[in-house]
Design an enzyme around this catalytic site. Structure first.
Site, short mmCIF file in Angstrom:
data_model
loop_
_atom_site.label_atom_id
_atom_site.label_comp_id
_atom_site.label_asym_id
_atom_site.label_seq_id
_atom_site.Cartn_x
_atom_site.Cartn_y
_atom_site.Cartn_z
N VAL A 56 41.95 44.94 -76.85
CA VAL A 56 40.84 45.47 -77.65
C VAL A 56 40.70 46.98 -77.38
CG1 VAL A 56 38.32 45.48 -77.89
CG2 VAL A 56 39.58 43.30 -77.83
N LYS B 109 34.19 36.83 -74.31
CA LYS B 109 34.88 35.60 -73.90
C LYS B 109 34.03 34.82 -72.92
CE LYS B 109 38.68 37.64 -73.06
NZ LYS B 109 39.57 38.62 -73.62
N GLU C 92 44.29 43.36 -83.15
CA GLU C 92 44.95 43.54 -81.84
C GLU C 92 46.13 42.58 -81.72
OE1 GLU C 92 44.05 41.55 -78.43
OE2 GLU C 92 42.14 40.73 -79.07
N ASP D 167 37.86 47.10 -71.88
CA ASP D 167 37.27 47.01 -73.22
C ASP D 167 35.90 47.68 -73.23
OD1 ASP D 167 39.46 45.52 -73.93
OD2 ASP D 167 38.38 43.66 -74.31
N1 PSU Z 1 40.29 37.49 -77.23
C1 PSU Z 1 41.02 36.36 -77.40
N2 PSU Z 1 42.21 36.27 -76.74
C2 PSU Z 1 42.71 37.32 -75.96
C3 PSU Z 1 41.93 38.51 -75.81
C4 PSU Z 1 40.74 38.54 -76.47
O1 PSU Z 1 40.60 35.44 -78.11
O2 PSU Z 1 43.81 37.20 -75.43
C5 PSU Z 1 42.46 39.71 -75.01
C6 PSU Z 1 41.99 40.99 -75.71
O3 PSU Z 1 43.13 41.76 -76.00
C7 PSU Z 1 41.10 41.66 -74.71
C8 PSU Z 1 41.76 41.26 -73.42
O4 PSU Z 1 41.03 43.06 -74.89
O5 PSU Z 1 42.02 39.86 -73.67
C9 PSU Z 1 40.90 41.53 -72.22
O6 PSU Z 1 41.69 41.48 -71.08
P1 PSU Z 1 41.12 42.09 -69.70
O7 PSU Z 1 39.99 41.19 -69.32
O8 PSU Z 1 42.29 42.03 -68.74
O9 PSU Z 1 40.72 43.50 -70.00
#
Ligand code: PSU
Ligand code: MN
Length: 296
Positions: A103, A156, A22, A139
């Site tokens: 993702v 995360k 990604e 995701d």
């Molecule tokens: N993992 C990391 N750093 C990131 C992300 C994931 O170590 O920046 C990103 C990925 O692209 C994931 C996104 O899909 O954060 C999720 O964002 P949101 O919670 O807005 O869907």
């Protein structure tokens, strides 16, 4: 609309291993200018473990699967690169502006291109306070509908990990601990929850995915690869800085797609680079493991 790089297309045609990567982590998850170096290191980690890397991003109105050096540099360094999740992929591509894929969006592009394995850092999931904000990463629903192997370091740690596991269960997304019965905790080795399944070798994961394919199961297979305890962030530091980062996000009104980059940025500052070091380490480990799984 989907442009697969020559090297990636040739590998797929020959049945050689390919790993999708990604780009949101590059454009929005890691600070410049280190992010460009890290992006190249992630690709190198895939190559050293025997697969062809295919970083995904949107450039000049196309979804690109496999980036050359110039394209990688644009995603890492250009100002105004959009964060594109699955909902944003159509408008983002039509806009002609550069965009980094999450993702969710990367998994979709990987599946479309016929790539079976994908590596990232930590999955998005249910945010803390989601009971009132409804903030759940796309995701989750993308993983429920995209049949690729996703290698990550769990969810995360800024999220509500327990709630995310419950949602993954509801969505029928299997979560497999790599050489562990515990869920990897992103910056931490252990998120404090057990995983339902375990694999001890790339071949174990390949066997699971082969079974899933034969059974026409449409979900992703999530492989959670923990940082070794010696490489994790000090859990006490993590807890303290995370509480500050979440409070700061609240005060700044960082919601929607700004929430995750904001909190990750605060963590990198608050831990004096410790979280950054851990983040880079875990992504490189995941890229290498995804390559081994793809080969298997
Ligand atoms: N993992 C990391 N750093 C990131 C992300 C994931 O170590 O920046 C990103 C990925 O692209 C994931 C996104 O899909 O954060 C999720 O964002 P949101 O919670 O807005 O869907
Ligand atoms: Mn969100």
């Amino acid at each position: 609309m989907l442009r697969v790089a020559d090297e990636v297309a040739a590998a797929l045609a020959d049945g050689r291993p390919v790993v999708a990567l990604e780009s949101t982590i590059i454009a929005h998850g890691l600070p410049r200018p280190d992010n460009l170096r890290v992006a190249a290191e992630i690709e190198d980690a895939v190559r050293s473990s025997g697969a062809v890397p295919a970083t995904v991003a949107v450039l000049d109105g196309e979804v690109r699967v496999g980036l050359d050096e110039a394209a990688l540099e644009r995603i890492a360094l250009e100002a105004g690169v959009e964060k594109l999740s699955l909902r944003d992929l159509g408008p983002g591509a039509a806009s002609g502006r550069p965009g980094a894929t999450t993702v969710a969006a990367t998994a979709h592009a990987a599946a479309l291109a016929g790539i079976g394995a994908f590596a990232t850092g930590g999955l998005g999931g249910v945010h803390r306070g989601a009971a009132t904000t409804f903030d759940e990463s796309a995701d989750l629903t993308a993983l429920a509908a995209t049949p690729v192997v996703v290698v990550c370091a769990g969810v995360k740690s800024i999220l509500d990990v327990g709630a995310t596991l419950e949602r993954l269960e509801t969505l029928s997304v299997p979560v497999v601990g790599y050489r562990t019965d515990r869920l990897a905790g992103f910056y931490l080795s252990d998120a404090g929850h057990p995983v339902p399944w375990r694999a001890d070798a790339p071949a174990d994961v390949a066997a699971m995915q082969r079974a899933r394919r034969a059974l026409r199961l449409p979900q992703a297979l999530v492989v959670a690869n923990p940082l070794p305890p010696a490489e994790q962030i000090d859990p006490e530091l993590h807890e303290r800085v995370l509480a500050d980062a979440l409070a700061a996000a609240d005060a700044a009104g960082a919601t929607g797609k700004a929430a995750t980059p904001f909190v990750l940025g605060r963590l990198h500052e608050g831990t004096a680079g410790e979280s950054l070091r851990a983040n880079v380490t875990l992504v490189l480990r995941n890229a290498a493991l995804a390559a081994e799984i793809a080969a298997s």
